[in-house]
Design a protein around this motif. Sequence first.
Motif, PDB file in Angstrom:
ATOM      1  N   ALA A 324       0.927  -1.116  -0.021  1.00  0.00           N
ATOM      2  CA  ALA A 324      -0.043   0.065   0.162  1.00  0.00           C
ATOM      3  C   ALA A 324       0.876   1.473   0.001  1.00  0.00           C
ATOM      4  O   ALA A 324       0.310   2.222  -0.935  1.00  0.00           O
ATOM      5  N   GLU A 354      -5.166  -6.413  -3.892  1.00  0.00           N
ATOM      6  CA  GLU A 354      -4.234  -5.425  -3.368  1.00  0.00           C
ATOM      7  C   GLU A 354      -5.127  -4.134  -3.032  1.00  0.00           C
ATOM      8  O   GLU A 354      -4.541  -3.349  -2.166  1.00  0.00           O
ATOM      9  N   ALA A 357      -5.984  -2.994   1.060  1.00  0.00           N
ATOM     10  CA  ALA A 357      -5.009  -2.345   1.778  1.00  0.00           C
ATOM     11  C   ALA A 357      -5.018  -1.104   1.445  1.00  0.00           C
ATOM     12  O   ALA A 357      -4.370  -0.096   2.260  1.00  0.00           O
ATOM     13  N   ARG A 360      -7.486   1.455   2.849  1.00  0.00           N
ATOM     14  CA  ARG A 360      -7.173   1.614   4.240  1.00  0.00           C
ATOM     15  C   ARG A 360      -5.979   2.524   4.682  1.00  0.00           C
ATOM     16  O   ARG A 360      -6.313   3.189   5.504  1.00  0.00           O
ATOM     17  N   TYR A 361      -5.063   2.294   3.885  1.00  0.00           N
ATOM     18  CA  TYR A 361      -3.836   3.127   4.052  1.00  0.00           C
ATOM     19  C   TYR A 361      -4.008   4.691   3.598  1.00  0.00           C
ATOM     20  O   TYR A 361      -3.715   5.632   4.469  1.00  0.00           O
TER      21      TYR A 361
END
Length: 545
Positions: A324, A354, A357, A360-361
């Motif tokens: 991320a 992918e 993630a 969220r980052y």
Amino acid sequence: MKFKDFKLHPDLQKGIDEAGYITCMPVQQQVLSSAFSGHDLYVQSQTGTGKTAAFLTVIFQRMLTEESLFKRKALIMSPTRELAVQIEEEAKILGKHLPFKTGSFYGGVGYSQQEKLLRDNVQVLVGTPGRVLDLNSSGKMNLMDIAFLVLDEADRMFDMGFYPDLRKLIKVVPAVDRRQTMLFSATLNAWVKNLAWEYTKSPVEIEIKPETVVVDEISQILYHVSHNDKMALLLGILERERPESAVIFCNTKKHTEIIAKRLRMNDIPCEFIIGDLPQVKRLKVIEDVKAGKIKTLIATDVAARGLDIENLSMVINYDVPNEAENYVHRIGRTARAGKTGRAITLASEQDVYELPAIERYIGKKVPSETAGEELFGKDKSAHLRIQTDFYEERGKRDKGKSERRTSRRSAEPKGRETQRPQREKRPPRDSELQKTKSGKRRHDERKPRHDSKTYRTDGVRVQKEDMGKAQDLSHLSMEERMALYRKKYAAPPAVNSGSKNKRRNQKRHQRDIKPEIKQRKDQKLQETSKVKKGLFSKLLGLFKK
């Protein structure tokens, strides 16, 4: 706040003015406010926020204004050669009117030029950990007069496996109370924390949140597309958007080269940059990109940090990054220094997992759109096999061998076939000469080691006829077969005493007679058991009476 408000040295201020720096970026303002007093710094800030100019200004100002530091040196470590070159260029711009010489030290090139810089007493050293340690261990680079130690993109260096090298490097520079350490990192992780706590003295922590620096200024868009249709969609995007400059990121070196060659087949001029590219070629590509000669660059994550392209208008993630953090580093190449930019990501069924993630980052969803048929371009390279020059799965040793073979072939004269010189035949040995009826010796062909009618079995040379008979012994009992074997192979071949052949043949002989020995032992055990039973029954009868 402006740079002039810090009352810098006139010669340094002149270089800053010529570079076009007027108002300080947030990280620059906080670094300059804290570092002039000599405090160690631990700065968490994304790339493209102006931190390079910040630590260079601190170094130059203190070296100019403090007499004890005027003749000492500064060491700036970076994870990649590209970033080292960019820091060197920035230092030369800001220090244009200063008496300090700057040089970069990295692998992939020869030592002569870098050793010449050291002999000329360069004071601002910019380099990668491996080459700096190499020059120091050979005695060419003295690090005991370092007054400033800067670790730029520290988290990236840890990702690339430089943590052991950094620890070795810090041990050969002056102690923490005799140097100023400035550590810059885009992300906060345990490796960076340990390094900051262990090798700095009460550092001032500065944190610039990435959400307010990079992500919000970038227009992001995500297209869900089949893996086989990615190239057609990429061509359609480039044809529709027609960006002034674009960087296309791939996850692997091999894929990077393939995409570049496929774009060229579709009449789109471009270049690619990967870790295996020769250093001279890499620097030439970066210079052409910065000068505007190359508008489209395909790259791996090796260029995700430190690649500073002015007014980069578009970043395309051909592959969704595996980490991320790399997503933010990639799209951070555009919208630098408060400008706006555009980032497009192509997510296929292979790398769509992918995305959670990444979202969220960055703290929000990446806007997605549906690619209509009108957005897909015509791919001239479809269904063609692309031959590559660099392979990710091949090791450096194999690659080096192939390069040496290629260089030897290219060095051969052209216009005619070249053949390897044939080895001259050696003269026949005496053992290979046989007497003829006339008494002369003639050269005979090399004979086989054993006669073709014999071959070995269990260490004993056996005639084919004998083995044919032995194959018919299945109807015989074990005793009959063992008797026959003893008759044929009773004694091992005579050998010199003490030789290995003697011991080996004796072992083989013992192995052949083991079944008979075991049978005899079994018979003795049975007879002993009968005797014991008889004695026991007699004793039991006496006891009853």
